[in-house]
Design an enzyme around this catalytic site. Structure first.
Site, PDB file in Angstrom:
ATOM      1  N   ASP A  23     -41.725   0.339  20.136  1.00  0.00           N
ATOM      2  CA  ASP A  23     -42.060  -0.838  19.352  1.00  0.00           C
ATOM      3  C   ASP A  23     -42.729  -1.862  20.273  1.00  0.00           C
ATOM      4  OD1 ASP A  23     -41.883  -2.764  17.134  1.00  0.00           O
ATOM      5  OD2 ASP A  23     -40.297  -3.693  18.347  1.00  0.00           O
ATOM      6  N   ASP A  25     -43.335  -5.954  19.416  1.00  0.00           N
ATOM      7  CA  ASP A  25     -42.772  -7.309  19.381  1.00  0.00           C
ATOM      8  C   ASP A  25     -41.267  -7.289  19.612  1.00  0.00           C
ATOM      9  OD1 ASP A  25     -45.114  -9.030  18.563  1.00  0.00           O
ATOM     10  OD2 ASP A  25     -45.143  -7.559  16.939  1.00  0.00           O
ATOM     11  N   LYS A 155     -42.497   0.286   8.690  1.00  0.00           N
ATOM     12  CA  LYS A 155     -41.063   0.149   8.905  1.00  0.00           C
ATOM     13  C   LYS A 155     -40.450  -0.717   7.792  1.00  0.00           C
ATOM     14  CE  LYS A 155     -42.056   0.076  13.865  1.00  0.00           C
ATOM     15  NZ  LYS A 155     -41.929  -0.676  15.134  1.00  0.00           N
ATOM     16  N   ASP A 180     -36.154  -3.100  19.006  1.00  0.00           N
ATOM     17  CA  ASP A 180     -35.317  -4.282  19.215  1.00  0.00           C
ATOM     18  C   ASP A 180     -34.704  -4.831  17.937  1.00  0.00           C
ATOM     19  OD1 ASP A 180     -36.927  -7.269  18.584  1.00  0.00           O
ATOM     20  OD2 ASP A 180     -37.944  -5.362  18.287  1.00  0.00           O
TER      21      ASP A 180
END
Length: 229
Positions: A23, A25, A155, A180
């Site tokens: 991922d 960000d 997602k 995250d």
């Protein structure tokens, strides 16, 4: 669930880790606060105050979910497309001069390259944002990138990670997804990948097939290999 054809078949007789899918960000770059500041300031200018509960609801995207939530709580007379564009514009302004990397991100990317482990960047952010971030992060670290506006279902659906695994010719169960946020964790797990979570804003608990670490510091290729049976 969509099925994707393999692009570059790997050695199916080998065992263990085949690829790492990362991922962006909040995982590799420290941008979750910047996204929130963009949303907070924009909504304030439009006459609505956001609070911590709103941040919990929007962290990790995708933009469609962020926009739907913000329109629902604010009652703004804007189209989803217009608000999404305004948020992306505000965020792009904030990262015009680069973005900070998360601790351990640079070291992990360098080790993946040194060990010859294929890596792909899989983000719910739109292509224009990914390309801006890559100016800091370095596109050479990744075989390719997948953007949230380039898949029919982003997602938390499994599609982005299934696409990434297929393009690398890897089996999802032999890929490690690094995320995250809960949205991305659900996406990786739904794709059948092993997941390493490094929570940024929202808490993530360990679960079968899921490992939780405080940060990417100390995350090595050896550790990632140990996550794949």
């Amino acid at each position: 669930m969509t099925t994707y054809a393999s692009a570059v078949p790997l050695d199916r007789e080998s065992t263990g880790l085949q690829a790492v899918l990362l991922d962006m960000d909040g995982t590799l770059v420290d941008t979750e606060d910047l996204w929130w500041e963009a949303e907070l300031s924009l909504l304030a200018e439009l006459g609505h105050r956001l609070d911590h509960a709103d941040r919990e609801a929007v962290v990790g995207g995708p933009m469609s979910r962020v926009v739907d939530h913000l329109l629902a709580v604010s009652g703004l007379a804007l189209t989803a497309e217009r608000l999404g564009t305004m948020i992306n514009d505000r965020f792009a302004e904030r990262i015009a001069h680069g973005v900070p990397l998360r601790p351990g991100a640079a070291e992990l990317l360098a080790e993946l390259a040194a060990e010859g482990i294929p890596a792909a960047l899989v983000s719910a952010s739109h292509r224009r944002i990914i390309d801006l971030v890559l100016e800091t992060l370095g596109s050479h670290h990744f075989a390719f990138t997948v953007a949230g506006d380039e898949v029919e279902r982003t997602k938390p659906h499994p599609d982005p990670y299934l696409l990434a695994a297929a393009r690398l010719g890897a089996e999802p169960g032999r890929c490690v997804v690094i995320e995250d946020a809960p949205t991305g964790v659900r996406s990786g797990e739904a794709a059948g990948c092993r997941v390493l979570a490094v929570p940024s804003v929202a808490a993530i608990e360990p679960a079968p097939g899921r490992t939780v670490r405080a940060s990417l510091e100390g995350v090595s290729v050896a550790l990632l290999r140990g996550l794949v049976p």
